[in-house]
Design an enzyme around this catalytic site. Structure first.
Site, PDB file in Angstrom:
ATOM      1  N   PRO A  19      36.519 133.254  76.603  1.00  0.00           N
ATOM      2  CA  PRO A  19      35.842 134.452  77.629  1.00  0.00           C
ATOM      3  C   PRO A  19      36.440 135.974  77.229  1.00  0.00           C
ATOM      4  CG  PRO A  19      36.910 132.577  78.544  1.00  0.00           C
ATOM      5  CD  PRO A  19      37.166 132.554  77.269  1.00  0.00           C
ATOM      6  N   MET A  20      35.772 136.831  77.094  1.00  0.00           N
ATOM      7  CA  MET A  20      35.891 138.508  77.001  1.00  0.00           C
ATOM      8  C   MET A  20      35.221 139.080  78.065  1.00  0.00           C
ATOM      9  SD  MET A  20      36.673 138.419  72.823  1.00  0.00           S
ATOM     10  CE  MET A  20      35.054 137.467  72.330  1.00  0.00           C
ATOM     11  N   ALA A  21      35.867 139.840  78.658  1.00  0.00           N
ATOM     12  CA  ALA A  21      35.131 140.683  79.928  1.00  0.00           C
ATOM     13  C   ALA A  21      34.236 141.805  79.247  1.00  0.00           C
ATOM     14  CB  ALA A  21      36.100 141.506  80.835  1.00  0.00           C
ATOM     15  N   GLN A  73      34.733 130.409  83.137  1.00  0.00           N
ATOM     16  CA  GLN A  73      36.246 130.460  83.260  1.00  0.00           C
ATOM     17  C   GLN A  73      36.500 131.249  84.824  1.00  0.00           C
ATOM     18  OE1 GLN A  73      39.211 133.339  81.357  1.00  0.00           O
ATOM     19  NE2 GLN A  73      39.832 131.802  80.309  1.00  0.00           N
ATOM     20  N   CYS A 104      45.787 135.850  81.093  1.00  0.00           N
ATOM     21  CA  CYS A 104      45.678 137.291  81.254  1.00  0.00           C
ATOM     22  C   CYS A 104      46.766 138.210  81.262  1.00  0.00           C
ATOM     23  CB  CYS A 104      44.707 137.579  82.233  1.00  0.00           C
ATOM     24  SG  CYS A 104      44.073 139.498  82.237  1.00  0.00           S
ATOM     25  N   LYS A 146      43.851 127.896  80.184  1.00  0.00           N
ATOM     26  CA  LYS A 146      44.319 128.615  79.244  1.00  0.00           C
ATOM     27  C   LYS A 146      45.669 129.091  79.602  1.00  0.00           C
ATOM     28  CE  LYS A 146      43.063 132.328  75.909  1.00  0.00           C
ATOM     29  NZ  LYS A 146      42.165 133.459  75.660  1.00  0.00           N
ATOM     30  N   ASN A 207      44.934 129.281  69.879  1.00  0.00           N
ATOM     31  CA  ASN A 207      44.320 130.625  70.263  1.00  0.00           C
ATOM     32  C   ASN A 207      45.286 131.381  69.528  1.00  0.00           C
ATOM     33  OD1 ASN A 207      43.593 132.557  72.904  1.00  0.00           O
ATOM     34  ND2 ASN A 207      42.524 132.632  71.002  1.00  0.00           N
ATOM     35  N   GLY A 231      38.569 134.349  69.810  1.00  0.00           N
ATOM     36  CA  GLY A 231      38.130 135.495  70.741  1.00  0.00           C
ATOM     37  C   GLY A 231      37.829 136.813  69.723  1.00  0.00           C
ATOM     38  N   ARG A 232      38.672 137.655  69.475  1.00  0.00           N
ATOM     39  CA  ARG A 232      38.347 139.016  68.779  1.00  0.00           C
ATOM     40  C   ARG A 232      37.918 138.643  67.640  1.00  0.00           C
ATOM     41  NH1 ARG A 232      43.860 141.605  68.618  1.00  0.00           N
ATOM     42  NH2 ARG A 232      44.495 139.376  68.601  1.00  0.00           N
TER      43      ARG A 232
END
Length: 379
Positions: A19-21, A73, A104, A146, A207, A231-232
């Protein structure tokens, strides 16, 4: 390699979209899923926001019609709120998988004892996981978590977090091989992922620093992880999931996808189109702007054209601008294996609630602070 089993949920390819905001909304999840199989997680929402009916939170809980497996999430610091939010997701939204964010590193989150700060409070972590697992159990929905290695190298929490996850019935634990202090800087510690794999019986997902499909295979080979969280590495590169699906298929890894600029432009158009379908054209185009730099990273596209694409306000305007790109330009090989997205520098100081490090309980002292109703951020 076989797929990933999370309780009753079978994921054909052991790949999870992190999940990425502001990134992993319904449109982007659909775009990634069109390229390869995996589990695509909705951007993080707060437990309190969901329980109290916050409109911003509800707008984020949108799913594409093609999403057969809904995954969300949750972030929270209060066991009761997290439990209630988990039940709402299962009962009202038909969610098939709930992930809890304890990774986070953003100061506004750690300041309240949330995200990557929370696992320091072992008893609080256990209480939150127990509530979530109990709330999801009647719906046969798996709960995962996570986390990171810890606050910093002197305050590691990941092995305790793995033990607590296993004891409370969590289906899997994902470990980002960095500390909160590192944020997104430096290199991910894959040895820590291997250490966690050796210490628990539940699946561990690795991750950190997966930029190509070959990195995912190497991580699993080196750590014994059951799957990977990406993610990125997929920013401006939704086709990475095609490479990942091929890498984990019975036939073994194929060639790395190297799309021409024309093929990248087609993906940009599809991304914008999906955003407009979900949000309306004006807002969808505005949302698309942030992705332009990632899609064009390494290509020769001129500065003026890039600036215009970063201000695009309609699909018609986007079409005109994309037509100016050279469709035959090859993918810049220099970008393969290169970090993408935010990196930054390590944090000199982690922002924590006063007295946070004094004990590892978290249930009796009331030192944590409840999250804001509409708080959103990445993990």
């Amino acid at each position: 390699m076989s797929g990933l089993r999370l309780g009753s949920l079978e994921v054909p390819t052991p790949v999870v979209l992190a999940p990425m905001a502001g990134i992993t909304n319904a449109a982007y999840r659909r775009l990634c899923a069109e390229h390869g199989a995996g589990l695509y997680v909705c951007e993080m929402i707060t437990s309190r926001g969901l329980v109290e009916g916050d409109e911003t939170t509800k707008r984020m809980l949108v799913f594409d019609e093609a999403e057969t497996v809904r995954s969300v999430q949750l972030y929270g610091t209060d066991p009761a709120y997290v439990g209630q939010a988990t039940r709402i997701l299962c009962e009202d939204y038909g969610v098939a998988h709930v992930d809890l964010n304890f990774g986070c590193p953003v100061p506004k989150v750690t300041r309240k004892g949330g995200g990557g700060a929370l696992p320091w409070k072992r008893n609080l972590l256990g209480a939150i996981l127990e509530e979530a697992v109990a709330a999801a159990a009647p719906f046969d929905v798996p709960v995962t978590m996570k986390t990171r290695k810890g606050l910093d190298d002197d305050h590691l929490t990941f092995l305790d977090a793995g033990r607590i996850a296993q004891e409370t019935g969590v289906a899997a634990i994902a470990l980002h091989g960095r500390t909160v202090a590192q944020a997104y800087s430096g290199q991910a510690d894959w040895d820590a992922i291997g250490e966690l794999v050796a210490s628990v019986d539940i699946p561990v997902l690795g991750n950190g620093d997966i930029w190509e499909a070959a990195d995912a295979l190497r991580m699993i080979e080196e750590t014994g992880a059951a799957g990977v969280v990406v993610g990125r590495g997929c920013l401006g590169r939704p086709w990475l999931f095609r490479d990942l699906a091929a890498a984990f298929s019975a036939d073994g890894p194929g060639e790395t996808t190297l799309p021409t600029l024309g093929e990248v432009a087609a993906m940009m158009r599809r991304h914008a189109e999906l955003l407009c379908e979900h949000m309306g054209e004006e807002r969808g185009c505005k949302e698309f702007r942030k992705h332009v730099t990632w899609y064009l990273k390494g290509f020769r596209a001129g500065g003026e054209l890039r600036r215009s694409l970063g201000l695009v306000d309609s699909l018609a305007a986007l079409d005109r601008l994309l037509a100016e790109l050279d469709p035959a330009e090859p993918f810049p090989a220099s970008e393969l294996g290169a970090p993408r997205g935010r990196q930054g520098a390590p944090r000199a100081r982690i922002v924590l609630p006063e007295g946070w490090l004094d004990d590892t309980d978290g249930l009796s002292g009331g030192v944590g602070v409840l999250e804001d109703v509409d708080e959103t951020t990445g993990g």
